[in-house]
Design a protein around this motif. Structure first.
Motif, mmCIF file in Angstrom:
data_model
loop_
_atom_site.group_PDB
_atom_site.id
_atom_site.type_symbol
_atom_site.label_atom_id
_atom_site.label_comp_id
_atom_site.label_asym_id
_atom_site.label_seq_id
_atom_site.Cartn_x
_atom_site.Cartn_y
_atom_site.Cartn_z
ATOM 1 N N HIS A 21 -15.964 13.691 -32.282
ATOM 2 C CA HIS A 21 -17.332 14.042 -32.667
ATOM 3 C C HIS A 21 -17.351 15.292 -33.551
ATOM 4 C CE1 HIS A 21 -18.507 11.067 -29.723
ATOM 5 N NE2 HIS A 21 -17.751 11.688 -28.845
ATOM 6 N N LEU A 22 -16.498 16.260 -33.202
ATOM 7 C CA LEU A 22 -16.423 17.480 -34.004
ATOM 8 C C LEU A 22 -15.911 17.183 -35.414
ATOM 9 C CD1 LEU A 22 -14.904 19.858 -31.305
ATOM 10 C CD2 LEU A 22 -17.240 19.931 -32.214
ATOM 11 N N ALA A 23 -14.905 16.341 -35.512
ATOM 12 C CA ALA A 23 -14.343 15.999 -36.823
ATOM 13 C C ALA A 23 -15.355 15.230 -37.671
ATOM 14 C CB ALA A 23 -13.061 15.189 -36.653
ATOM 15 N N ALA A 24 -16.140 14.377 -37.037
ATOM 16 C CA ALA A 24 -17.130 13.591 -37.774
ATOM 17 C C ALA A 24 -18.285 14.440 -38.280
ATOM 18 C CB ALA A 24 -17.674 12.468 -36.876
ATOM 19 N N SER A 25 -18.476 15.609 -37.688
ATOM 20 C CA SER A 25 -19.631 16.436 -38.059
ATOM 21 C C SER A 25 -19.246 17.812 -38.601
ATOM 22 C CB SER A 25 -20.530 16.619 -36.829
ATOM 23 O OG SER A 25 -19.830 17.325 -35.819
ATOM 24 N N ASP A 26 -17.972 18.010 -38.945
ATOM 25 C CA ASP A 26 -17.486 19.339 -39.348
ATOM 26 C C ASP A 26 -17.923 20.379 -38.322
ATOM 27 O OD1 ASP A 26 -16.163 18.482 -41.627
ATOM 28 O OD2 ASP A 26 -17.942 18.703 -42.886
ATOM 29 N N GLY A 27 -17.682 20.068 -37.059
ATOM 30 C CA GLY A 27 -18.124 20.901 -35.957
ATOM 31 C C GLY A 27 -17.235 22.109 -35.727
ATOM 32 N N ALA A 28 -17.534 22.811 -34.649
ATOM 33 C CA ALA A 28 -16.820 24.036 -34.319
ATOM 34 C C ALA A 28 -16.582 24.120 -32.816
ATOM 35 C CB ALA A 28 -17.619 25.245 -34.779
ATOM 36 N N VAL A 29 -15.457 24.687 -32.482
ATOM 37 C CA VAL A 29 -15.127 25.024 -31.107
ATOM 38 C C VAL A 29 -15.273 26.529 -30.981
ATOM 39 C CG1 VAL A 29 -13.267 25.129 -29.391
ATOM 40 C CG2 VAL A 29 -13.499 23.108 -30.863
ATOM 41 N N VAL A 30 -15.958 26.979 -29.934
ATOM 42 C CA VAL A 30 -16.041 28.411 -29.652
ATOM 43 C C VAL A 30 -15.566 28.607 -28.220
ATOM 44 C CG1 VAL A 30 -17.475 30.477 -29.558
ATOM 45 C CG2 VAL A 30 -18.002 28.674 -31.220
ATOM 46 N N ASN A 31 -14.371 29.154 -28.088
ATOM 47 C CA ASN A 31 -13.811 29.426 -26.776
ATOM 48 C C ASN A 31 -14.343 30.757 -26.253
ATOM 49 O OD1 ASN A 31 -12.073 27.139 -26.480
ATOM 50 N ND2 ASN A 31 -10.731 28.042 -28.015
ATOM 51 N N ALA A 62 -7.073 26.466 -34.652
ATOM 52 C CA ALA A 62 -7.729 26.693 -35.946
ATOM 53 C C ALA A 62 -6.863 26.141 -37.072
ATOM 54 C CB ALA A 62 -8.009 28.177 -36.154
ATOM 55 N N LEU A 63 -5.569 26.375 -36.985
ATOM 56 C CA LEU A 63 -4.651 25.843 -38.005
ATOM 57 C C LEU A 63 -4.531 24.322 -37.896
ATOM 58 C CD1 LEU A 63 -1.789 28.496 -37.874
ATOM 59 C CD2 LEU A 63 -3.463 28.145 -39.711
ATOM 60 N N GLU A 64 -4.391 23.824 -36.679
ATOM 61 C CA GLU A 64 -4.182 22.395 -36.468
ATOM 62 C C GLU A 64 -5.403 21.551 -36.829
ATOM 63 O OE1 GLU A 64 -2.969 22.014 -32.374
ATOM 64 O OE2 GLU A 64 -1.273 23.384 -32.673
ATOM 65 N N LEU A 65 -6.584 22.068 -36.576
ATOM 66 C CA LEU A 65 -7.802 21.266 -36.755
ATOM 67 C C LEU A 65 -8.504 21.509 -38.084
ATOM 68 C CD1 LEU A 65 -9.240 21.481 -33.130
ATOM 69 C CD2 LEU A 65 -7.805 19.698 -34.152
ATOM 70 N N ALA A 66 -8.004 22.451 -38.872
ATOM 71 C CA ALA A 66 -8.639 22.741 -40.164
ATOM 72 C C ALA A 66 -8.674 21.507 -41.060
ATOM 73 C CB ALA A 66 -7.917 23.893 -40.855
ATOM 74 N N VAL A 72 -12.289 26.738 -35.290
ATOM 75 C CA VAL A 72 -12.066 27.161 -33.909
ATOM 76 C C VAL A 72 -12.042 28.688 -33.872
ATOM 77 C CG1 VAL A 72 -10.607 26.980 -31.863
ATOM 78 C CG2 VAL A 72 -10.649 25.100 -33.531
ATOM 79 N N ASN A 73 -12.949 29.255 -33.114
ATOM 80 C CA ASN A 73 -13.026 30.704 -32.926
ATOM 81 C C ASN A 73 -13.241 30.981 -31.447
ATOM 82 O OD1 ASN A 73 -13.053 31.808 -35.777
ATOM 83 N ND2 ASN A 73 -14.718 30.319 -35.900
ATOM 84 N N GLY A 130 -19.300 29.041 -41.557
ATOM 85 C CA GLY A 130 -18.494 27.939 -42.066
ATOM 86 C C GLY A 130 -17.180 28.321 -42.714
ATOM 87 N N TRP A 131 -16.978 29.586 -43.023
ATOM 88 C CA TRP A 131 -15.744 30.031 -43.663
ATOM 89 C C TRP A 131 -14.912 30.864 -42.691
ATOM 90 C CZ3 TRP A 131 -12.867 28.630 -47.464
ATOM 91 C CH2 TRP A 131 -12.003 29.505 -48.110
ATOM 92 N N LEU A 132 -15.203 30.740 -41.406
ATOM 93 C CA LEU A 132 -14.556 31.547 -40.379
ATOM 94 C C LEU A 132 -13.849 30.649 -39.386
ATOM 95 C CD1 LEU A 132 -14.427 34.575 -39.429
ATOM 96 C CD2 LEU A 132 -16.303 33.995 -37.899
ATOM 97 N N THR A 133 -12.558 30.846 -39.229
ATOM 98 C CA THR A 133 -11.807 30.088 -38.237
ATOM 99 C C THR A 133 -10.609 30.911 -37.792
ATOM 100 O OG1 THR A 133 -10.958 27.890 -37.663
ATOM 101 C CG2 THR A 133 -10.287 28.781 -39.811
ATOM 102 N N GLY A 134 -10.208 30.703 -36.550
ATOM 103 C CA GLY A 134 -9.044 31.386 -35.998
ATOM 104 C C GLY A 134 -9.295 32.823 -35.585
ATOM 105 N N GLN A 135 -10.549 33.199 -35.408
ATOM 106 C CA GLN A 135 -10.876 34.583 -35.090
ATOM 107 C C GLN A 135 -11.310 34.731 -33.630
ATOM 108 O OE1 GLN A 135 -10.303 36.951 -37.545
ATOM 109 N NE2 GLN A 135 -9.443 35.063 -38.413
#
Length: 146
Positions: A21-31, A62-66, A72-73, A130-135
């Motif tokens: 679902h995340l891939a289909a919607s350019d979603g985000a994971v926030v841990n 973040a690297l794997e799912l980019a 993923v942040n 949208g330009w932030l990942t791995g942080q």
């Protein structure tokens, strides 16, 4: 299952289930990590290690799912008002002492409120990030600086 296992396993299971679902919607994971994930404290070794593992997973994912378009942040809250201390079985006087001591250590002079953390989770999940990942964003009232 102990909290240290849950802190690493549960986010992985959740992200895995949500990935299509995340891939289909350019979603985000926030841990949700903790300042203990990158700041040691006596008596919190295993908890801190589990949160450090989650921060490492955040950066790796973040690297794997980019390539899937998934960001993923994580947020790493400092002392935040919750029922956790009371639920741990501590007597009320001990809870009051701990919360007062924590508030004294925070440069902004108070423990966080759940909304302080939730606002950043929403921001990290939203399109303006949208330009932030791995942080890993530390939300702690300046505690990390003290």
């Amino acid at each position: 299952m102990s909290e240290r296992v849950v802190n690493v396993t549960a986010p992985g299971l959740l992200a895995g289930a949500a990935l299509p679902h995340l891939a289909a919607s350019d979603g985000a994971v926030v841990n949700v990590s903790s300042t203990f994930g990158h700041r040691p404290a006596p008596g919190a070794g295993y908890y801190g290690a589990s949160k450090a593992a989650l921060e490492s997973l955040t950066r790796s994912w973040a690297l794997e799912l980019a390539t899937e378009g998934v960001r993923v942040n994580a947020v790493a809250p400092g002392p935040t008002e919750s029922e956790a201390l009371t639920a741990s079985g501590l007597p009320g006087e001990a809870v009051a002492e701990i919360t007062a001591r924590e508030a004294e250590r925070v440069p902004l002079g108070r423990r966080g409120e759940p909304g302080d953390v939730a606002a950043w989770i929403v921001r990290l999940a939203g399109p303006e990030a949208g330009w932030l990942t791995g942080q890993v964003l530390t939300v702690d009232g300046g505690l990390e600086l003290a």
